[in-house]
Scaffold this motif. Sequence first.
Motif, PDB file in Angstrom:
ATOM      1  N   THR A  85     -10.830   8.131 -14.313  1.00 35.78           N
ATOM      2  CA  THR A  85     -11.836   8.912 -15.015  1.00 35.78           C
ATOM      3  C   THR A  85     -12.310  10.072 -14.143  1.00 35.78           C
ATOM      4  OG1 THR A  85     -13.677   7.566 -14.187  1.00 35.78           O
ATOM      5  CG2 THR A  85     -12.580   6.822 -16.199  1.00 35.78           C
ATOM      6  N   ASP A  86     -13.112  10.968 -14.732  1.00 40.35           N
ATOM      7  CA  ASP A  86     -13.609  12.129 -13.996  1.00 40.35           C
ATOM      8  C   ASP A  86     -14.531  11.705 -12.852  1.00 40.35           C
ATOM      9  OD1 ASP A  86     -12.189  13.733 -15.713  1.00 40.35           O
ATOM     10  OD2 ASP A  86     -13.893  14.087 -17.058  1.00 40.35           O
ATOM     11  N   ILE A  87     -15.346  10.678 -13.079  1.00 38.50           N
ATOM     12  CA  ILE A  87     -16.259  10.214 -12.032  1.00 38.50           C
ATOM     13  C   ILE A  87     -15.482   9.597 -10.879  1.00 38.50           C
ATOM     14  CG2 ILE A  87     -18.068   8.529 -11.515  1.00 38.50           C
ATOM     15  CD1 ILE A  87     -19.186   8.999 -14.279  1.00 38.50           C
ATOM     16  N   GLN A  88     -14.494   8.791 -11.188  1.00 34.70           N
ATOM     17  CA  GLN A  88     -13.672   8.210 -10.132  1.00 34.70           C
ATOM     18  C   GLN A  88     -12.953   9.295  -9.332  1.00 34.70           C
ATOM     19  OE1 GLN A  88     -11.327   5.644 -12.669  1.00 34.70           O
ATOM     20  NE2 GLN A  88     -12.374   3.813 -11.937  1.00 34.70           N
ATOM     21  N   LYS A  89     -12.457  10.298 -10.021  1.00 39.84           N
ATOM     22  CA  LYS A  89     -11.746  11.385  -9.346  1.00 39.84           C
ATOM     23  C   LYS A  89     -12.681  12.179  -8.435  1.00 39.84           C
ATOM     24  CE  LYS A  89      -8.877  15.449 -10.286  1.00 39.84           C
ATOM     25  NZ  LYS A  89      -8.272  16.293 -11.358  1.00 39.84           N
ATOM     26  N   GLN A  90     -13.899  12.444  -8.914  1.00 39.32           N
ATOM     27  CA  GLN A  90     -14.849  13.206  -8.116  1.00 39.32           C
ATOM     28  C   GLN A  90     -15.267  12.431  -6.866  1.00 39.32           C
ATOM     29  OE1 GLN A  90     -18.372  14.364 -10.248  1.00 39.32           O
ATOM     30  NE2 GLN A  90     -19.320  15.327  -8.457  1.00 39.32           N
ATOM     31  N   ILE A  91     -15.526  11.137  -7.012  1.00 41.15           N
ATOM     32  CA  ILE A  91     -15.917  10.320  -5.858  1.00 41.15           C
ATOM     33  C   ILE A  91     -14.791  10.267  -4.839  1.00 41.15           C
ATOM     34  CG2 ILE A  91     -16.501   7.989  -5.112  1.00 41.15           C
ATOM     35  CD1 ILE A  91     -17.977   7.611  -7.727  1.00 41.15           C
ATOM     36  N   ARG A  92     -13.572  10.106  -5.312  1.00 43.36           N
ATOM     37  CA  ARG A  92     -12.426  10.010  -4.397  1.00 43.36           C
ATOM     38  C   ARG A  92     -12.208  11.324  -3.644  1.00 43.36           C
ATOM     39  NH1 ARG A  92      -7.030  11.192  -4.475  1.00 43.36           N
ATOM     40  NH2 ARG A  92      -5.669   9.783  -3.293  1.00 43.36           N
ATOM     41  N   GLU A  93     -12.323  12.450  -4.351  1.00 43.91           N
ATOM     42  CA  GLU A  93     -12.098  13.738  -3.705  1.00 43.91           C
ATOM     43  C   GLU A  93     -13.224  14.093  -2.739  1.00 43.91           C
ATOM     44  OE1 GLU A  93     -11.576  16.510  -6.848  1.00 43.91           O
ATOM     45  OE2 GLU A  93      -9.500  15.919  -7.277  1.00 43.91           O
ATOM     46  N   ASP A  94     -14.457  13.751  -3.078  1.00 35.99           N
ATOM     47  CA  ASP A  94     -15.596  14.102  -2.224  1.00 35.99           C
ATOM     48  C   ASP A  94     -15.645  13.286  -0.944  1.00 35.99           C
ATOM     49  OD1 ASP A  94     -16.373  16.004  -4.016  1.00 35.99           O
ATOM     50  OD2 ASP A  94     -17.979  14.815  -4.925  1.00 35.99           O
ATOM     51  N   GLU A 108      -8.071   1.763  -3.904  1.00 31.70           N
ATOM     52  CA  GLU A 108      -7.554   1.933  -5.259  1.00 31.70           C
ATOM     53  C   GLU A 108      -6.691   0.713  -5.555  1.00 31.70           C
ATOM     54  OE1 GLU A 108      -6.788   6.431  -6.370  1.00 31.70           O
ATOM     55  OE2 GLU A 108      -5.974   6.016  -4.388  1.00 31.70           O
ATOM     56  N   GLU A 109      -7.109  -0.057  -6.524  1.00 33.69           N
ATOM     57  CA  GLU A 109      -6.421  -1.297  -6.842  1.00 33.69           C
ATOM     58  C   GLU A 109      -6.444  -1.520  -8.337  1.00 33.69           C
ATOM     59  OE1 GLU A 109      -8.510  -4.175  -4.558  1.00 33.69           O
ATOM     60  OE2 GLU A 109     -10.473  -3.531  -5.249  1.00 33.69           O
ATOM     61  N   VAL A 110      -5.788  -2.573  -8.764  1.00 33.53           N
ATOM     62  CA  VAL A 110      -5.721  -2.928 -10.176  1.00 33.53           C
ATOM     63  C   VAL A 110      -6.482  -4.224 -10.379  1.00 33.53           C
ATOM     64  CG1 VAL A 110      -4.210  -3.570 -12.087  1.00 33.53           C
ATOM     65  CG2 VAL A 110      -3.526  -1.744 -10.519  1.00 33.53           C
ATOM     66  N   VAL A 111      -7.441  -4.188 -11.298  1.00 32.03           N
ATOM     67  CA  VAL A 111      -8.245  -5.362 -11.631  1.00 32.03           C
ATOM     68  C   VAL A 111      -8.121  -5.601 -13.124  1.00 32.03           C
ATOM     69  CG1 VAL A 111     -10.552  -6.368 -11.655  1.00 32.03           C
ATOM     70  CG2 VAL A 111      -9.849  -4.926  -9.737  1.00 32.03           C
ATOM     71  N   LEU A 154       0.833  -1.197   0.000  1.00 28.73           N
ATOM     72  CA  LEU A 154       0.000   0.000   0.000  1.00 28.73           C
ATOM     73  C   LEU A 154       0.870   1.249   0.000  1.00 28.73           C
ATOM     74  CD1 LEU A 154      -2.727  -1.019   2.615  1.00 28.73           C
ATOM     75  CD2 LEU A 154      -2.817  -1.232   0.127  1.00 28.73           C
ATOM     76  N   VAL A 155       0.350   2.299  -0.624  1.00 28.20           N
ATOM     77  CA  VAL A 155       1.051   3.584  -0.709  1.00 28.20           C
ATOM     78  C   VAL A 155       0.382   4.556   0.263  1.00 28.20           C
ATOM     79  CG1 VAL A 155       1.668   5.510  -2.211  1.00 28.20           C
ATOM     80  CG2 VAL A 155       1.650   3.182  -3.109  1.00 28.20           C
ATOM     81  N   PRO A 156       1.114   5.186   1.174  1.00 26.89           N
ATOM     82  CA  PRO A 156       0.503   6.143   2.104  1.00 26.89           C
ATOM     83  C   PRO A 156       0.014   7.385   1.372  1.00 26.89           C
ATOM     84  CG  PRO A 156       2.901   6.167   2.308  1.00 26.89           C
ATOM     85  CD  PRO A 156       2.574   5.016   1.399  1.00 26.89           C
ATOM     86  N   ASP A 157      -1.059   7.967   1.886  1.00 23.33           N
ATOM     87  CA  ASP A 157      -1.629   9.172   1.284  1.00 23.33           C
ATOM     88  C   ASP A 157      -0.854  10.385   1.783  1.00 23.33           C
ATOM     89  OD1 ASP A 157      -3.162  11.030   0.048  1.00 23.33           O
ATOM     90  OD2 ASP A 157      -4.939  10.772   1.303  1.00 23.33           O
ATOM     91  N   SER A 158       0.039  10.884   0.957  1.00 20.38           N
ATOM     92  CA  SER A 158       0.884  12.021   1.332  1.00 20.38           C
ATOM     93  C   SER A 158       0.448  13.326   0.684  1.00 20.38           C
ATOM     94  CB  SER A 158       2.347  11.732   0.953  1.00 20.38           C
ATOM     95  OG  SER A 158       2.461  11.464  -0.441  1.00 20.38           O
ATOM     96  N   GLU A 159      -0.661  13.314  -0.063  1.00 17.22           N
ATOM     97  CA  GLU A 159      -1.141  14.526  -0.714  1.00 17.22           C
ATOM     98  C   GLU A 159      -1.769  15.457   0.317  1.00 17.22           C
ATOM     99  OE1 GLU A 159      -3.816  13.508  -3.778  1.00 17.22           O
ATOM    100  OE2 GLU A 159      -2.351  12.386  -4.968  1.00 17.22           O
ATOM    101  N   LYS A 196      -7.319   3.231   0.800  1.00 13.34           N
ATOM    102  CA  LYS A 196      -6.143   2.379   0.692  1.00 13.34           C
ATOM    103  C   LYS A 196      -5.755   2.269  -0.782  1.00 13.34           C
ATOM    104  CE  LYS A 196      -7.417  -0.374   4.739  1.00 13.34           C
ATOM    105  NZ  LYS A 196      -7.701  -1.748   5.247  1.00 13.34           N
ATOM    106  N   THR A 197      -4.517   2.606  -1.071  1.00 11.99           N
ATOM    107  CA  THR A 197      -4.049   2.642  -2.452  1.00 11.99           C
ATOM    108  C   THR A 197      -2.888   1.678  -2.623  1.00 11.99           C
ATOM    109  OG1 THR A 197      -4.662   4.982  -2.581  1.00 11.99           O
ATOM    110  CG2 THR A 197      -3.223   4.126  -4.310  1.00 11.99           C
ATOM    111  N   THR A 198      -3.007   0.782  -3.577  1.00  6.64           N
ATOM    112  CA  THR A 198      -1.897  -0.112  -3.886  1.00  6.64           C
ATOM    113  C   THR A 198      -0.884   0.598  -4.781  1.00  6.64           C
ATOM    114  OG1 THR A 198      -3.019  -1.028  -5.833  1.00  6.64           O
ATOM    115  CG2 THR A 198      -3.435  -2.099  -3.716  1.00  6.64           C
ATOM    116  N   LYS A 199       0.326   0.089  -4.775  1.00  3.23           N
ATOM    117  CA  LYS A 199       1.383   0.705  -5.569  1.00  3.23           C
ATOM    118  C   LYS A 199       1.061   0.649  -7.055  1.00  3.23           C
ATOM    119  CE  LYS A 199       5.532   2.470  -6.210  1.00  3.23           C
ATOM    120  NZ  LYS A 199       5.570   2.425  -7.682  1.00  3.23           N
TER     121      LYS A 199
END
Length: 265
Positions: free
Chosen positions: A148-157, A198-201, A64-69, A134-137
Amino acid sequence: MSALQQSTCRGIAHSISPRRVNAFRPVVRAAGVRSPVRHYARPCPASSEPTTTTSQQPTAAEDLVPDSEFSITKVSYGSILTPIGLGLMVYGFGSYFTLLPGTDLSSLLLIYGFPISILGFALNYAQLEPVKCKTTKAAYDLRATQMTDIQKQIREDTTRYRYGDEQHLDEALDRIWRFGRAGNPPKKMCPKLTGLREEVVDGNYCLTLEFKSKLEMSVWEERLPKIQSFFGPGEDSLAGSMITYESLGTRHARYQLLSQRSQPL
């Protein structure tokens, strides 16, 4: 029966505890046998592994990658205003009673400190804490090119503080489920967003929404087309799928928003 045989039978009877006798069920063979032999069938032990009718909980990735933003929206405004307001009020009272220097500014400190502290208390009361993501590398490397824009909006909100909302995605869930209306679940059955992943499928970036729910798994399956149409209307580069499972007596649901983009934005 001889005296020796009688004493032997009595010894065997005393050696078997009542619990052991109740644990066995005697099965007598066919009649006509001179000395019937009793066979005891031990009951099968209950399985220690619980059985479920739903799919198993997915295994979490370890890398996992820590959220440093840093973002100002990830900071609680109430936690900032409350100590500032209280500090101004305390110093204002101290200077007013000549316990601290700055008597000329005491009234000004009290005038500003009181409303600031009240505003801070109100924001602390009304704030909704962000959900953990939780974000995987591998997903972090694909985020810039496939999100995508929808994924970005959901994550930020959902990963920032919100004020006045009962829970994250409250309006979206109300439109999907139409709680309290005829033929729909009551408001108290509303699923609660507990986290993001956030993962890879299948080699693509995927944003997974994790819910804690009181709804039956079949109800989720019935609303899946409506969920897909809400989160991705007209979005050709986004696909959705639902995973439901039960853990420790609690129902959970995971909705996967899978990006289909392969080219940089």
